[in-house]
Design an enzyme around this catalytic site. Structure first.
Site, short mmCIF file in Angstrom:
data_model
loop_
_atom_site.label_atom_id
_atom_site.label_comp_id
_atom_site.label_asym_id
_atom_site.label_seq_id
_atom_site.Cartn_x
_atom_site.Cartn_y
_atom_site.Cartn_z
N SER A 166 0.84 -1.20 0.00
CA SER A 166 0.00 0.00 0.00
C SER A 166 0.87 1.24 0.00
O SER A 166 2.01 1.21 0.50
CB SER A 166 -0.91 0.01 1.24
N TYR A 211 -2.90 -0.48 10.51
CA TYR A 211 -2.95 -0.85 9.09
C TYR A 211 -1.71 -0.34 8.36
O TYR A 211 -1.05 -1.09 7.63
CB TYR A 211 -4.21 -0.28 8.44
#
Length: 254
Positions: A138, A151
């Site tokens: 990500s 996260y």
């Protein structure tokens, strides 16, 4: 890497970005696409099969949080059937900072464990042929979304792991690169929990900024697969595919 006539394993190939990427992969004509996912979706598998009947699409249920030994058993079944596998895509991911242990287990540990398991079949030190790993990380691995620090940290860890894999390629024969999507319109980002509820509107705030569709992301994903650059850090954002040059601030010297 030429996708045509290759054998590909796609972990979490039925999710938001995953399903569109599976569609784009199937269009490119691999010999086999093996989808491993926690949730069965017969309609999606049927769609993939119909999209290109020349491609054999197979589904196996798989939870990335199982022990490595269980993953090895599943992979043995797949390798016994296909004989060779060219590409492993690790795509499992969740976005919910209320679930701290599960976030780390899925986003990071699951990637490490699945990669570790396939080394039994690929590692050239064991007589294996080598292979290619594409890990979906990500852009939060570059700079965190600070309202979801768990996260973001899990994705930074996955990115670091992938970079190390690439540098080990001369030892293992296994190359690796990371796929780092920006904010993409998926179920994942429409509603999720911030850490300790520090920002209840975090999903809403993110979606106020420019995003990309899952199809745009998937099409660029396939371009990255075809480029097949060991150690590449690909940013897939706003419909673009860009290679990131990582700034080195420290080196172990070994």
């Amino acid at each position: 890497m030429v996708i045509a006539n290759s054998n590909i394993i796609f972990v979490a190939g039925l999710g938001g970005i995953g399903l569109d990427t599976s569609r784009e992969i199937v269009k490119s004509g691999p010999k086999n696409l093996v989808v491993l996912d926690r949730v069965d979706n017969p309609a999606a598998i049927a769609e993939l099969k119909a999209l290109n009947p020349k491609v054999t699409v197979t589904f196996y249920p798989y939870d990335v949080t199982v022990p490595v030994a269980e993953t090895k058993k599943l992979l043995k079944t797949i390798f016994d059937e296909l004989k060779t596998v060219d590409l492993l895509i690790n795509g499992a991911g969740i976005l919910d900072d209320n679930q701290i242990e599960r976030t780390i287990a899925v986003n990071f540990t699951g990637t490490v464990n699945t990669t570790t398991a396939i080394m039994d079949f690929w590692d050239k030190r064991k007589g294996g042929p080598g292979g290619v790993i594409a890990n979906i990380c990500s852009v939060t691995g570059f700079n965190s979304i600070y309202q979801v620090p768990v996260y973001s940290a899990s994705k930074a860890a996955a990115l670091s792991f992938t970079t190390s894999l690439a540098k080990l390629a001369h030892i293992t024969g296994v190359t690796a690169y990371s796929i780092n999507p920006g904010i993409t319109k998926t179920v994942l980002v429409h509603k999720f929990n911030s850490w300790l509820s520090v920002e209840p509107r975090v999903a809403e705030l993110l979606l106020e900024h420019p995003t990309q569709t899952t199809l745009q992301c998937a099409q660029n994903f396939v371009k990255a697969i075809e480029a097949n650059q060991n150690g590449a850090i690909w940013k897939l954002d706003l419909g673009r595919l860009d290679a990131i040059e990582w700034t080195k601030h420290w080196d172990s010297g070994i």
